[in-house]
Motif scaffolding. Sequence first.
Motif, PDB file in Angstrom:
ATOM      1  N   GLY A   1     -12.693  14.520  -4.311  1.00 45.89           N
ATOM      2  CA  GLY A   1     -13.259  15.156  -5.491  1.00 45.89           C
ATOM      3  C   GLY A   1     -12.282  16.021  -6.270  1.00 45.89           C
ATOM      4  N   ARG A   2     -11.162  16.354  -5.678  1.00 39.18           N
ATOM      5  CA  ARG A   2     -10.174  17.204  -6.366  1.00 39.18           C
ATOM      6  C   ARG A   2      -8.846  16.499  -6.580  1.00 39.18           C
ATOM      7  NH1 ARG A   2      -8.376  21.048  -3.679  1.00 39.18           N
ATOM      8  NH2 ARG A   2      -9.137  20.422  -1.608  1.00 39.18           N
ATOM      9  N   PHE A   3      -8.509  15.576  -5.710  1.00 36.65           N
ATOM     10  CA  PHE A   3      -7.267  14.821  -5.838  1.00 36.65           C
ATOM     11  C   PHE A   3      -7.604  13.396  -6.267  1.00 36.65           C
ATOM     12  CE2 PHE A   3      -4.280  17.211  -2.683  1.00 36.65           C
ATOM     13  CZ  PHE A   3      -4.638  18.417  -3.263  1.00 36.65           C
ATOM     14  N   THR A   4      -6.730  12.820  -7.080  1.00 35.27           N
ATOM     15  CA  THR A   4      -6.910  11.436  -7.519  1.00 35.27           C
ATOM     16  C   THR A   4      -5.602  10.678  -7.385  1.00 35.27           C
ATOM     17  OG1 THR A   4      -8.583  12.126  -9.130  1.00 35.27           O
ATOM     18  CG2 THR A   4      -7.605   9.940  -9.414  1.00 35.27           C
ATOM     19  N   GLY A   5      -5.672   9.518  -6.774  1.00 37.82           N
ATOM     20  CA  GLY A   5      -4.505   8.669  -6.653  1.00 37.82           C
ATOM     21  C   GLY A   5      -4.568   7.533  -7.653  1.00 37.82           C
ATOM     22  N   SER A   6      -3.413   7.146  -8.155  1.00 42.53           N
ATOM     23  CA  SER A   6      -3.352   6.021  -9.087  1.00 42.53           C
ATOM     24  C   SER A   6      -2.003   5.350  -8.963  1.00 42.53           C
ATOM     25  CB  SER A   6      -3.586   6.490 -10.525  1.00 42.53           C
ATOM     26  OG  SER A   6      -2.583   7.401 -10.937  1.00 42.53           O
TER      27      SER A   6
ATOM     28  N   ASN B   1      -2.339  -1.417  -3.590  1.00 44.36           N
ATOM     29  CA  ASN B   1      -2.079  -1.974  -4.918  1.00 44.36           C
ATOM     30  C   ASN B   1      -2.584  -3.407  -5.041  1.00 44.36           C
ATOM     31  OD1 ASN B   1      -0.774   0.307  -6.022  1.00 44.36           O
ATOM     32  ND2 ASN B   1       1.116  -0.235  -4.976  1.00 44.36           N
ATOM     33  N   SER B   2      -2.579  -4.142  -3.953  1.00 44.80           N
ATOM     34  CA  SER B   2      -3.027  -5.531  -4.030  1.00 44.80           C
ATOM     35  C   SER B   2      -4.546  -5.622  -4.115  1.00 44.80           C
ATOM     36  CB  SER B   2      -2.516  -6.321  -2.830  1.00 44.80           C
ATOM     37  OG  SER B   2      -2.988  -5.747  -1.636  1.00 44.80           O
ATOM     38  N   GLU B   3      -5.257  -4.694  -3.464  1.00 48.77           N
ATOM     39  CA  GLU B   3      -6.718  -4.717  -3.490  1.00 48.77           C
ATOM     40  C   GLU B   3      -7.309  -3.820  -4.558  1.00 48.77           C
ATOM     41  OE1 GLU B   3      -7.901  -3.669   0.477  1.00 48.77           O
ATOM     42  OE2 GLU B   3      -7.753  -5.749   1.167  1.00 48.77           O
ATOM     43  N   GLY B   4      -6.523  -2.873  -5.060  1.00 52.25           N
ATOM     44  CA  GLY B   4      -7.051  -1.949  -6.052  1.00 52.25           C
ATOM     45  C   GLY B   4      -8.030  -0.956  -5.481  1.00 52.25           C
ATOM     46  N   THR B   5      -7.838  -0.587  -4.222  1.00 53.85           N
ATOM     47  CA  THR B   5      -8.725   0.362  -3.555  1.00 53.85           C
ATOM     48  C   THR B   5      -7.948   1.606  -3.152  1.00 53.85           C
ATOM     49  OG1 THR B   5      -8.318  -0.791  -1.467  1.00 53.85           O
ATOM     50  CG2 THR B   5     -10.297  -1.393  -2.686  1.00 53.85           C
ATOM     51  N   THR B   6      -8.684   2.681  -2.954  1.00 54.98           N
ATOM     52  CA  THR B   6      -8.073   3.965  -2.617  1.00 54.98           C
ATOM     53  C   THR B   6      -8.870   4.644  -1.510  1.00 54.98           C
ATOM     54  OG1 THR B   6      -7.365   4.232  -4.915  1.00 54.98           O
ATOM     55  CG2 THR B   6      -7.232   6.179  -3.521  1.00 54.98           C
TER      56      THR B   6
ATOM     57  N   THR C   1       0.857  -1.172   0.000  1.00 54.77           N
ATOM     58  CA  THR C   1       0.000   0.000   0.000  1.00 54.77           C
ATOM     59  C   THR C   1       0.899   1.229   0.000  1.00 54.77           C
ATOM     60  OG1 THR C   1      -1.905  -1.004   1.089  1.00 54.77           O
ATOM     61  CG2 THR C   1      -1.599   1.356   1.419  1.00 54.77           C
ATOM     62  N   VAL C   2       0.535   2.217  -0.800  1.00 61.02           N
ATOM     63  CA  VAL C   2       1.327   3.435  -0.892  1.00 61.02           C
ATOM     64  C   VAL C   2       0.464   4.617  -0.454  1.00 61.02           C
ATOM     65  CG1 VAL C   2       2.620   4.963  -2.397  1.00 61.02           C
ATOM     66  CG2 VAL C   2       2.684   2.498  -2.785  1.00 61.02           C
TER      67      VAL C   2
END
Length: 123
Positions: A65-70, A52-57, A32-33
């Motif tokens: 609503g303004r920031f997005t993690g990927s 990263n292993s679960e694909g959740t944020t 997880t990062v």
Amino acid sequence: VQLVESGGGLVQAGGSLRLSCTTSGFPFDHYTVGWFRQAPGQEREEVLCISNSEGTTYYADSVMGRFTGSSDIAKNSPYLQMNDLKPEATSFYCCAASTMAILVTTPEWYGPWGRGTQVTVSS
């Protein structure tokens, strides 16, 4: 193990920045990062984290609503896209890795940490 942030800088209010964190030395797809920020005189705040292993944020309310993690698993790199930036987003931003596969919202579960990058939003 290494994490190196890039993409910080000076931007006007309402603008956008994209932070990158190049990682190496650990199984990125199993970690997880988290992205954190800390301004002078303020407590460190977790902006978001990506499992990263679960694909959740997870997103902090302050950035929802303004920031997005990927994450780009092939490049071992997480990203923080920041849109509609406000002056109160001015801070020192760091990425960090956690061996926990689930979303982690406490800094104590993170390590190692990158050195960080400064984001300054002018009004």
